[in-house]
Enzyme design. Structure first.
Site, mmCIF file in Angstrom:
data_model
loop_
_atom_site.group_PDB
_atom_site.id
_atom_site.type_symbol
_atom_site.label_atom_id
_atom_site.label_comp_id
_atom_site.label_asym_id
_atom_site.label_seq_id
_atom_site.Cartn_x
_atom_site.Cartn_y
_atom_site.Cartn_z
ATOM 1 C CE LYS A 147 16.003 103.936 -8.351
ATOM 2 N NZ LYS A 147 14.682 103.647 -8.940
ATOM 3 C CE LYS A 243 9.825 98.848 -9.956
ATOM 4 N NZ LYS A 243 9.904 100.303 -9.659
#
Length: 325
Positions: A147, A243
């Protein structure tokens, strides 16, 4: 009969991305019961998309009369837009259909459903030294997802690669990079062998991606939710992160995966921060995916009983009883 409720699962340690930190995952568990058989699903309302747990729960419960009148999974696609509410209901319908038919859910979908698959493991945004240390602890994992999306990312990349010289790496910038810094950051990714950079620029501001050299493949996440946005991706992106909470469930996710392949886009299967009840439907997309990022339960202090097993980055659904059987 329809039941749904908000549930909370504490995060193990901390979970930080460019937009902030979280200490818990708030999910909605959905159950649809017919003839004494129950199908379950889970969804994750996401503030980035204007969703809240409370409003999403109400949207789901509002479908109760329609379900009682015979609403099925096909009708659901026209009743609700893509998003978390439809995902929870859609996945519950899939599980219900499989159990009523006494068939494996993959057979209903016409898919080969592997029992094991490698998954990425997420390293939260932190200082270069802290991320390098976290990466070193996870060096046995088959793929690390970093991240990024904040000042100091070049230093983070260098520190992490020094700590894990052999690890496979992908990046998620979470819309945190600026256009003027993009070439430098992509070069830094290429220099350390990053395989994929996910959503470097804000959704709606990604047109410059069509004019720069993709020295590392670039993946769309926030820039596309469902089939309707796919046609705009080629030329800007090389891959798409599918997703279920974006597509509104497995039904549309399968269509997105097929169309992405037709458009020449590689596929990542991703997840929100959630339990095995969210991961299990997403594993049906594994056959389409070059990268699998279904580590949600690993980031929680505890998963649901009957969930997935994880062994050194290998996701194993062999003994899972939560969904699909």
């Amino acid at each position: 009969m329809l039941r749904a409720q908000i549930e909370s699962f504490p995060v193990a340690g901390h979970f930080t991305i460019a937009r902030g930190s979280r200490t818990e995952a708030r999910v909605i568990r959905v159950e649809i019961e017919r003839d004494g058989v129950i199908g379950s699903g889970e969804c994750v309302p996401y503030a980035r998309y204007g969703e809240t747990p409370e409003a999403t729960l109400q949207t789901i419960l509002d479908q109760g009369p329609a379900l009682a009148a015979g609403l099925d999974r096909t009708g659901l696609q026209a009743t609700l837009p893509p998003g978390a509410a439809r995902n929870g209901l859609d996945c519950a319908f899939w599980a219900l259909e499989a159990r009523l038919a006494g068939r494996d859910v993959a057979a209903l979908a016409g898919l080969d459903w592997p029992r094991t698959m490698p998954t990425a493991f997420t390293i939260s945004l932190d200082t270069p030294d802290a991320m390098a240390a976290a990466a070193a602890r996870a060096a046995h994992m088959p793929l690390l997802k970093l991240k990024l999306g904040a000042a100091g990312d070049v230093e983070r990349l260098a520190a992490i690669r020094a700590a894990v010289p052999q690890a496979r790496l992908v990046i998620d910038a979470n819309e945190g990079w600026q256009v003027d810094e993009l070439p430098q950051l992509l070069r830094a990714c290429a220099e350390v062998g990053v395989e994929l950079v996910e959503q470097p620029l804000p959704a709606g501001e990604d047109e410059p991606l069509a004019r720069i050299e993709h020295v590392v493949p670039i993946c769309a996440d926030e820039s596309v939710h469902a089939r309707a946005g796919l046609e705009a991706l080629p030329g800007r992106y090389d891959a798409v992160n599918i997703k279920l909470d974006k597509t509104g469930g497995l039904t549309e996710a399968l269509e997105v995966a097929v169309r992405a392949r037709e458009l020449g886009l590689s596929v990542m299967v991703g997840c929100m921060l959630s339990t095995s009840l969210s991961m299990l439907p997403a594993t049906l997309l594994a056959g389409f995916a070059r990268w699998i990022d279904l580590d949600g339960p690993l980031l929680l202090a505890g998963d649901r009983p009957g969930g997935l097993a994880y062994h050194d980055g290998l996701l194993d659904r062999s003994a899972a009883t939560l969904w699909g059987l």
